[in-house]
Design an enzyme around this catalytic site. Structure first.
Site: not given
Ligand code: E4P
Length: 214
Positions: A82
């Site tokens: 990522k």
């Molecule tokens: C995606 O890869 C992220 O981990 C996640 O969806 C972030 O979500 P949040 O805005 O609830 O932290």
């Protein structure tokens, strides 16, 4: 549409995977910090249950991302590296694509960012809709726009709807034709439930008690 769990809790991954509906997991540094487990052990445990686990690099320069991403990719074949949506991240996406290392681009908040990540070779892009909603914008509008752009071209980059907050987000993501939706555990466990299912099943079981069984 593929469904991912947005977590760093391997027990939650095992539980939802046992339902037979889980296609992957997304983690991020905040989720790993919240659960408190060792990063590598957590990722490897989750890789036992699903074929796609996103592990985020924390370096901010190309050389550091390259080093971390190459290491993660050696841990397990289910790992997607990522990478944050920055210009250094774009260089890393291009490099990882050339090496056959699969990637997920995180922190996408606009259509130009989505296009750049796809052109750099991201396997997955993650637009964060909940955070846009939190900022007073319409997160799902971004998904609609990206899917419209995607309909004109042949990008092989999958669109993953991230930062979901409630079941309606999953419905709307599916109606947009998004490829993947990642869902927090507390929202995922709401998806199978409907009060009329509970009422209906209770009645069936009560009536079954009245049936003569030879
Ligand atoms: C995606 O890869 C992220 O981990 C996640 O969806 C972030 O979500 P949040 O805005 O609830 O932290």
């Amino acid at each position: 549409m593929k469904l991912f769990l947005d977590t760093a809790n391997p027990k939650h991954v095992a539980e939802i995977a046992s339902w037979g509906v889980l296609d992957g997991v997304t983690t991020n540094p905040s989720l790993v910090a919240k659960e408190g487990g060792d990063f590598k052990k957590t990722v490897l445990e989750m890789c036992k249950h699903v074929p796609c686990v996103s592990a985020q690099v924390t370096a901010t320069d190309f050389a550091g991302m390259k080093k971390q991403g190459e290491e993660y990719a050696k841990w397990h074949k289910h790992i997607y590296v990522k990478v944050p949506m920055t210009t250094e991240g774009l260089k890393a996406l291009k490099y990882f694509r050339s090496k056959g290392i699969r990637t997920n681009t995180t922190l996408i908040f606009s259509v130009p960012q989505a296009i750049l990540a796809a052109k750099a070779g991201a396997n997955i892009i993650s637009p964060f809709i909940g955070r846009l909603d939190d900022a007073g914008e319409d997160g799902m509008e971004l998904i609609r726009d990206i899917m419209e752009v995607w309909s004109h071209y042949k990008f092989d980059t999958e669109v993953l709807v991230a930062s979901t907050r409630h079941p309606r987000h999953i419905v709307d993501a599916a109606k947009c034709g998004a490829h993947i939706c990642t869902v927090p555990y507390d929202v995922f466990t709401k998806l199978p439930k409907h009060p009329l299912t509970d009422v209906g099943l209770k009645k069936f079981l009560e009536d079954w008690e009245k049936v003569k069984k030879g």
